[in-house]
Design a protein around this motif. Sequence first.
Motif, PDB file in Angstrom:
ATOM      1  N   TYR A   5     102.154  11.259  20.737  1.00  0.00           N
ATOM      2  CA  TYR A   5     101.387  11.482  21.969  1.00  0.00           C
ATOM      3  C   TYR A   5     101.715  12.802  22.662  1.00  0.00           C
ATOM      4  O   TYR A   5     100.882  13.385  23.336  1.00  0.00           O
ATOM      5  N   ASP A   6     102.926  13.322  22.483  1.00  0.00           N
ATOM      6  CA  ASP A   6     103.304  14.553  23.185  1.00  0.00           C
ATOM      7  C   ASP A   6     103.599  15.726  22.245  1.00  0.00           C
ATOM      8  O   ASP A   6     104.224  16.695  22.633  1.00  0.00           O
ATOM      9  N   LEU A   7     103.109  15.666  21.031  1.00  0.00           N
ATOM     10  CA  LEU A   7     103.451  16.704  20.051  1.00  0.00           C
ATOM     11  C   LEU A   7     102.453  17.853  19.942  1.00  0.00           C
ATOM     12  O   LEU A   7     102.762  18.867  19.341  1.00  0.00           O
ATOM     13  N   PHE A   8     101.265  17.734  20.502  1.00  0.00           N
ATOM     14  CA  PHE A   8     100.224  18.711  20.209  1.00  0.00           C
ATOM     15  C   PHE A   8      99.909  19.677  21.325  1.00  0.00           C
ATOM     16  O   PHE A   8      99.133  20.591  21.149  1.00  0.00           O
ATOM     17  N   GLY A   9     100.470  19.521  22.483  1.00  0.00           N
ATOM     18  CA  GLY A   9     100.201  20.448  23.563  1.00  0.00           C
ATOM     19  C   GLY A   9     101.183  20.253  24.700  1.00  0.00           C
ATOM     20  O   GLY A   9     101.903  19.257  24.763  1.00  0.00           O
ATOM     21  N   ASP A  33      97.655  17.596  28.718  1.00  0.00           N
ATOM     22  CA  ASP A  33      96.718  16.672  28.072  1.00  0.00           C
ATOM     23  C   ASP A  33      95.361  17.301  27.752  1.00  0.00           C
ATOM     24  O   ASP A  33      94.422  16.608  27.409  1.00  0.00           O
ATOM     25  N   SER A  34      95.256  18.622  27.814  1.00  0.00           N
ATOM     26  CA  SER A  34      93.959  19.274  27.649  1.00  0.00           C
ATOM     27  C   SER A  34      93.437  19.275  26.217  1.00  0.00           C
ATOM     28  O   SER A  34      92.236  19.443  26.006  1.00  0.00           O
ATOM     29  N   ASP A  35      94.290  19.083  25.215  1.00  0.00           N
ATOM     30  CA  ASP A  35      93.805  19.107  23.834  1.00  0.00           C
ATOM     31  C   ASP A  35      93.167  17.791  23.406  1.00  0.00           C
ATOM     32  O   ASP A  35      92.565  17.695  22.355  1.00  0.00           O
ATOM     33  N   GLY A  36      93.278  16.748  24.203  1.00  0.00           N
ATOM     34  CA  GLY A  36      92.652  15.467  23.903  1.00  0.00           C
ATOM     35  C   GLY A  36      93.527  14.483  23.160  1.00  0.00           C
ATOM     36  O   GLY A  36      93.253  13.290  23.160  1.00  0.00           O
TER      37      GLY A  36
END
Length: 100
Positions: A67-71, A74-77
């Motif tokens: 849940y917290d690895l991609f940005g 929370d803007s990347d969805g």
Amino acid sequence: MAGHDRFQNALAALVARAVPRHGAALAAYGPHAEEHTAELTRLFAHKLGYAPATLTAYQAAYALTTYDLFGLDDSDGHFWWCVEQLCRNAVFSRQLRHAP
């Protein structure tokens, strides 16, 4: 190793089938994400011989661990995709409803 090859072949076939229908990103974050996820889960379950409940458990586990690895926000969805996965999952949503 045969099981891994079977998984890779089935995944490649499903992606080849899904991309033209759902777009390159498989519409994971779009307005029809829930329907696309359900359809892809059914396809994977059928092709790989898993129960759909098993695959939704894997999806929930993936959501919990990524849940917290991609940005940085929370803007990347992805964060909200994870929230939706957990809310739709029967085991986790029951826990969320009964949390203190």
